[in-house]
Design a protein around this motif. Structure first.
Motif, PDB file in Angstrom:
ATOM      1  N   LYS A  82       0.828  -1.195   0.000  1.00  0.00           N
ATOM      2  CA  LYS A  82       0.000   0.000   0.000  1.00  0.00           C
ATOM      3  C   LYS A  82       0.871   1.258   0.000  1.00  0.00           C
ATOM      4  CE  LYS A  82      -0.222  -0.602   4.951  1.00  0.00           C
ATOM      5  NZ  LYS A  82       0.658  -1.750   4.863  1.00  0.00           N
ATOM      6  N   ILE A  83       0.220   2.365  -0.263  1.00  0.00           N
ATOM      7  CA  ILE A  83       0.838   3.688  -0.158  1.00  0.00           C
ATOM      8  C   ILE A  83      -0.009   4.475   0.830  1.00  0.00           C
ATOM      9  CG2 ILE A  83       1.444   5.827  -1.342  1.00  0.00           C
ATOM     10  CD1 ILE A  83       1.361   4.120  -3.978  1.00  0.00           C
ATOM     11  N   VAL A  84       0.596   4.889   1.928  1.00  0.00           N
ATOM     12  CA  VAL A  84      -0.097   5.757   2.875  1.00  0.00           C
ATOM     13  C   VAL A  84       0.431   7.169   2.598  1.00  0.00           C
ATOM     14  CG1 VAL A  84      -0.672   6.210   5.276  1.00  0.00           C
ATOM     15  CG2 VAL A  84      -0.197   3.867   4.542  1.00  0.00           C
ATOM     16  N   TRP A  85      -0.466   8.100   2.375  1.00  0.00           N
ATOM     17  CA  TRP A  85      -0.056   9.437   1.959  1.00  0.00           C
ATOM     18  C   TRP A  85      -0.784  10.493   2.781  1.00  0.00           C
ATOM     19  CZ3 TRP A  85      -4.001  12.579   0.449  1.00  0.00           C
ATOM     20  CH2 TRP A  85      -5.178  11.959   0.058  1.00  0.00           C
ATOM     21  N   CYS A  86      -0.198  11.680   2.750  1.00  0.00           N
ATOM     22  CA  CYS A  86      -0.866  12.847   3.325  1.00  0.00           C
ATOM     23  C   CYS A  86      -0.415  14.075   2.551  1.00  0.00           C
ATOM     24  CB  CYS A  86      -0.603  12.980   4.817  1.00  0.00           C
ATOM     25  SG  CYS A  86       1.089  13.419   5.252  1.00  0.00           S
ATOM     26  N   GLU A  87      -1.219  15.123   2.633  1.00  0.00           N
ATOM     27  CA  GLU A  87      -0.896  16.393   2.009  1.00  0.00           C
ATOM     28  C   GLU A  87      -0.993  17.501   3.047  1.00  0.00           C
ATOM     29  OE1 GLU A  87      -3.391  16.898  -1.446  1.00  0.00           O
ATOM     30  OE2 GLU A  87      -2.509  15.120  -2.422  1.00  0.00           O
ATOM     31  N   VAL A  88       0.036  18.347   3.054  1.00  0.00           N
ATOM     32  CA  VAL A  88       0.107  19.463   3.982  1.00  0.00           C
ATOM     33  C   VAL A  88       0.203  20.726   3.156  1.00  0.00           C
ATOM     34  CG1 VAL A  88       1.457  20.535   5.828  1.00  0.00           C
ATOM     35  CG2 VAL A  88       1.265  18.030   5.725  1.00  0.00           C
TER      36      VAL A  88
END
Length: 135
Positions: A126-132
């Motif tokens: 999987k790819i766990v992502w976030c955007e700030v």
């Protein structure tokens, strides 16, 4: 981010399944953000990198494997991606994590610090992502 003719180039680094990979991922993120001229919310981005890398190390990386940290400019902010080859879909815990002990706070912190976050598919893993957002 700096308003320059060329947008910053994405950065990525592969880490081994070992504890020292998390501080190395934090240093990598700080270096990339400094090169991009990102100062506002840099600590938030670095903390998100730290928590997602820790989750990958503890829950998502089988023995003999590693994880990838990727930082990308995205709109008016920074996208953090952590790729691992583990099963399962991480979620913010529904239980009270104020109790003493380890665990359960990583994604809670990410969900509070980041403007958005999620999980994408990868084969395997999987790819766990976030955007700030950076204004």
């Amino acid at each position: 981010m700096n308003e320059e003719a060329q947008p910053p180039s994405p950065r990525e680094r592969l880490y081994r399944r070992e504890r020292r990979s998390v501080p190395a991922a934090r240093a990598f993120a700080r270096e990339a953000l400094a090169e991009w001229g990102v100062h506002e919310r840099a600590d938030d981005v670095v903390l998100c990198v730290s928590e997602l890398a820790t989750n990958a190390l503890v829950h998502g990386v089988p023995p003999g494997r590693g994880f990838l940290v990727r930082l990308l400019p995205c709109g008016d902010g920074v996208r953090v991606e952590v790729h691992d080859s583990g099963d399962g879909v991480p979620a913010v815990p529904q239980t009270d994590v104020r109790e003493p002990g380890e665990g359960g706070r990583g994604l809670l912190l990410v969900s509070e610090l980041a403007d958005k976050w999620g999980v994408g598919e990868r084969a395997p893993g999987k790819i766990v992502w976030c955007e700030v957002g950076i204004t």
